[in-house]
Motif scaffolding. Structure first.
Motif, short mmCIF file in Angstrom:
data_model
loop_
_atom_site.label_atom_id
_atom_site.label_comp_id
_atom_site.label_asym_id
_atom_site.label_seq_id
_atom_site.Cartn_x
_atom_site.Cartn_y
_atom_site.Cartn_z
N ALA A 27 0.84 -1.20 0.00
CA ALA A 27 0.00 0.00 0.00
C ALA A 27 0.87 1.25 0.00
N LEU A 28 1.94 1.24 0.79
CA LEU A 28 2.87 2.36 0.82
C LEU A 28 3.55 2.52 -0.54
N ALA A 29 3.99 1.41 -1.11
CA ALA A 29 4.66 1.47 -2.42
C ALA A 29 3.74 2.06 -3.48
N THR A 30 2.49 1.63 -3.49
CA THR A 30 1.52 2.15 -4.45
C THR A 30 1.33 3.65 -4.27
N THR A 31 1.34 4.10 -3.01
CA THR A 31 1.18 5.52 -2.73
C THR A 31 2.38 6.32 -3.22
N MET A 32 3.58 5.75 -3.11
CA MET A 32 4.79 6.46 -3.48
C MET A 32 5.02 6.51 -4.98
N ILE A 33 4.76 5.42 -5.67
CA ILE A 33 5.07 5.33 -7.10
C ILE A 33 4.23 6.32 -7.90
N GLY A 34 4.89 7.01 -8.82
CA GLY A 34 4.14 7.93 -9.66
C GLY A 34 4.99 9.05 -10.22
N SER A 35 4.33 9.96 -10.93
CA SER A 35 4.96 11.13 -11.54
C SER A 35 4.42 12.37 -10.84
N TYR A 36 5.32 13.24 -10.35
CA TYR A 36 4.92 14.38 -9.52
C TYR A 36 5.46 15.70 -10.09
N ILE A 51 9.76 21.75 -9.98
CA ILE A 51 10.52 20.50 -9.94
C ILE A 51 9.62 19.33 -10.32
N GLU A 52 10.19 18.39 -11.05
CA GLU A 52 9.46 17.17 -11.40
C GLU A 52 10.14 15.97 -10.76
N LEU A 53 9.33 15.09 -10.22
CA LEU A 53 9.81 13.92 -9.49
C LEU A 53 9.20 12.66 -10.09
N GLU A 54 10.03 11.70 -10.41
CA GLU A 54 9.58 10.43 -10.98
C GLU A 54 10.00 9.28 -10.09
N ARG A 198 5.86 20.93 -2.36
CA ARG A 198 4.60 20.20 -2.52
C ARG A 198 4.54 19.61 -3.92
N PHE A 199 4.69 18.30 -3.98
CA PHE A 199 4.67 17.59 -5.26
C PHE A 199 3.28 16.97 -5.46
N VAL A 200 2.59 17.44 -6.47
CA VAL A 200 1.26 16.91 -6.78
C VAL A 200 1.41 15.75 -7.75
N LYS A 201 0.76 14.64 -7.43
CA LYS A 201 0.87 13.45 -8.29
C LYS A 201 -0.03 13.59 -9.51
#
Length: 204
Positions: A27-36, A51-54, A198-201
């Motif tokens: 559940a934590l992994a699913t929450t973390m994975i993504g493009s921000y 800033i972009e976070l992948e 603040r990184f928005v997914k």
């Protein structure tokens, strides 16, 4: 002898249970994975960069936790990320997790690997190295995960810094990350001063 065996069985049982609690880790992994992206924050306050976070999963067959490949870059220079890491996330119990931070040797050759599975496959286990003292401990708070590094343990030599701290809050649609560097006197020498990024997914 039988009472002793029973006692030993009960003594080891909790560790077996914790080892099998993979649902909360996933559940934590699913929450973390993504493009921000921090574009919205940068528009509101020009002291913050866009800033972009992948964050993508790697080595899914490993049984020793969840492994993630991470790139962080200024939006206008995404092809040259200023931060490239591997996160090794493990579960201590169903509400507490650790994320070890690892550097990548020769990582320049993997820039953009988050969107290129063939390139990502070139990332080898022997090319990553743990940053000692920089582990982030995360705890669940409602539907979010909140955590930080521990005091001055995370050494850092960027600029005039001697150590760094990281604070993070992870939610389903946003991640707030506040990284700061300090000198020996405890004075902040780099990083945002007002608060975390603040990184928005983005939608998948």
């Amino acid at each position: 002898m039988k009472p002793l065996l029973i006692l030993l069985a009960f003594a080891t049982f909790p560790f077996v249970v914790n080892a099998q609690r993979t649902r909360s880790l996933e559940a934590l992994a699913t929450t973390m994975i993504g493009s921000y992206s921090s574009a919205a924050q940068a528009t509101e306050d020009t002291s913050y960069f866009n800033i972009e976070l992948e964050m993508v999963r790697i080595w899914p067959k490993r049984k020793d936790g969840v492994w993630l490949y991470v790139e962080q870059a200024v939006a206008t220079s995404k092809e040259k990320p200023y931060r490239q890491r591997v996160y090794h996330v493990q579960e201590l119990n169903d509400s507490t997790f650790t994320s070890n931070i690892l550097t990548i040797k020769g990582g320049d050759a993997l820039f953009g690997a988050y969107k290129d599975p063939l390139l990502l496959e070139q990332l080898q286990k022997d090319s990553v190295e743990v940053l000692d003292g920089c582990t982030i401990t995360l705890r669940t708070q409602g539907k979010s995960y909140v955590g930080s590094t521990d005091g001055r343990k995370c050494s850092n030599a960027w600029g005039e810094a001697t150590y760094a701290t990281s604070e993070v809050t992870i939610a389903s649609c946003m991640m707030v990350s506040w990284d700061r560097g300090y000198n020996d006197e405890g004075e902040q020498v780099w990083g945002a001063e007002k608060g975390g990024y603040r990184f928005v997914k983005r939608p998948p």
